[in-house]
Write a protein that holds these residues in place. Structure first.
Motif, mmCIF file in Angstrom:
data_model
loop_
_atom_site.group_PDB
_atom_site.id
_atom_site.type_symbol
_atom_site.label_atom_id
_atom_site.label_comp_id
_atom_site.label_asym_id
_atom_site.label_seq_id
_atom_site.Cartn_x
_atom_site.Cartn_y
_atom_site.Cartn_z
ATOM 1 N N TRP A 1 0.848 -1.308 -0.128
ATOM 2 C CA TRP A 1 0.217 0.470 -0.531
ATOM 3 C C TRP A 1 0.264 1.264 0.381
ATOM 4 O O TRP A 1 -0.052 2.180 -0.406
ATOM 5 N N GLN A 2 1.963 1.239 0.785
ATOM 6 C CA GLN A 2 2.841 2.431 0.893
ATOM 7 C C GLN A 2 3.466 3.084 -0.359
ATOM 8 O O GLN A 2 3.306 4.020 -0.034
ATOM 9 N N GLU A 3 3.591 1.491 -1.406
ATOM 10 C CA GLU A 3 4.475 1.200 -1.998
ATOM 11 C C GLU A 3 3.474 2.508 -3.368
ATOM 12 O O GLU A 3 3.479 2.964 -4.289
ATOM 13 N N GLU B 1 3.570 8.021 3.639
ATOM 14 C CA GLU B 1 4.845 7.354 4.077
ATOM 15 C C GLU B 1 4.195 5.577 5.412
ATOM 16 O O GLU B 1 5.401 5.492 6.146
ATOM 17 N N ARG B 2 3.419 6.531 5.915
ATOM 18 C CA ARG B 2 2.429 5.240 7.159
ATOM 19 C C ARG B 2 1.232 4.521 6.515
ATOM 20 O O ARG B 2 0.846 4.867 6.190
ATOM 21 N N VAL B 3 1.274 3.696 7.155
ATOM 22 C CA VAL B 3 -0.065 2.826 6.801
ATOM 23 C C VAL B 3 -0.640 2.198 8.038
ATOM 24 O O VAL B 3 -0.011 0.947 8.418
#
Length: 357
Positions: free
Chosen positions: A7-9, A14-16
């Protein structure tokens, strides 16, 4: 943890957190397809519909590995193929006579056919409504643009052609007459259809003239000619600017498709085409939809859900309304911030999109 990393990519965040929602973080249907592909590589298969039903990270993570990916049969039509036979079309059942009928509709014949397959269930419904409409088309999407001069417009259209060359669905035509079931046909080459018109100097604003002339309530496009994108261009009266009206059929895309297409066009115009990711073949989605479950399974599911409903559930007495839809008006209203936030909280609680709510 693996899911959060993907998901981050994909979403560029930055944060999930475990309670984050894929769609609220900026996810959309095309990113969903990329997510499915990344998970498949990790042998963590899950169905796309599971993502829409369980878009929160911890809920989706609990479902991973539950889905056995449908093996997508290879495309047996090559550039040197001289004839197409029923055995070469694993994603649609057609007779040789029906295939010959399809070939006759494609400029360049067999040499210009990359693939032939059936429609997804959603496309089936859209085509049904297209055929049901006696005038206009309820699924023709219109967008407008303006360009400082003709040179800028021509560079834009050249970039659109490069994007069309990249994506199968943008080179797809639809054939149904004389066939036992509708087929979508991917052309190898599909040139943009650009029409130049002259606007009336005294006819009011140019963009309004274009919209009136190509109003989807009266105007239709030929679904048998790819791409199902039509461009109408005109010089703005009393100006050096050029106006562009873009007609896109919902059979090949939606608002998200337009956003992605325009982002790719911008990348091409800026000379960065090499940065674009490899396009995903649309046949993969069709294979999942058509081979993932039998029609009997789908019918049994909907019977179990709807068997006890014995009358329509239309609100506000709408069942008594007669007409062809041309009398519809639109109004827009900004919601108060507090109500907007409550609606979004409710959508999150139910695990559905705000549009669905």
């Amino acid at each position: 943890t693996a899911l959060a990393g993907i998901w981050q990519e994909l979403l560029g965040v930055e944060r999930v957190g475990r309670h984050d929602n894929f769609f609220e973080l900026g996810g959309h249907s095309l990113l969903a397809v990329q997510l499915m592909e990344r998970l498949r590589r990790l042998s963590l298969g899950v169905e796309v519909r599971t993502l829409f039903a369980r878009p929160v990270l911890c809920d989706l993570a609990a479902s991973l590995g539950s889905h056995h990916e449908v093996a997508v049969p290879a495309n047996l039509i090559g550039e040197q193929t001289a004839a197409i036979t029923p055995q070469m079309l694993p994603l649609i059942d057609l007779t040789q006579q029906e295939i010959d009928r399809i070939v006759s509709t494609v400029p360049g014949g067999v040499a210009n056919i990359q693939d032939i397959y059936g429609l997804s269930p959603l496309q089936d419904g859209i085509l049904f409504h297209h055929l049901l409409a006696s005038q206009g088309d309820p699924y023709l999407l219109v967008s407008e643009m303006a360009f400082a001069d003709r040179g800028v417009l021509d560079r834009y259209l050249a970039a659109v052609q490069q994007v069309v060359d990249r994506h199968d669905i943008l080179r797809t035509a639809f054939v149904w007459e004389g066939l036992s079931s509708p087929a979508q046909v991917v052309w190898r080459k599909a040139a943009l259809d650009v029409s130049e018109v002259e606007l009336d100097e005294d006819g009011g604003p140019g963009h309004e003239q274009l919209k009136r002339r190509f109003d989807p309530r009266q105007y239709r496009i030929d679904l048998g000619q790819a791409p199902l994108l039509r461009f109408v261009i005109a010089r703005e009266p009393g100006s050096t600017r050029w106006l562009l009206l873009e007609l896109q059929h919902h059979l090949i895309g939606d608002h998200t498709t337009l956003e992605v297409m325009h982002a790719e066009v911008r990348t091409v115009v800026e000379g960065r085409r090499h940065e674009l990711a490899a396009p995903q073949p649309f046949r993969n989605l069709v294979a999942q939809a058509r081979l993932g479950g039998s029609s009997e399974e789908h019918e049994a599911f909907f019977r179990s859900m709807l068997a006890d409903i014995d009358e329509p559930t239309l609100p506000f007495g709408l069942i008594e309304v007669h007409g062809d839809g041309s009398g519809v008006g639109e109004a827009q209203r900004m919601l108060p911030q507090a109500l907007n936030e409550r609606l979004r909280a409710q959508a999150r609680r139910l695990g559905v999109s705000l549009a669905s709510l």
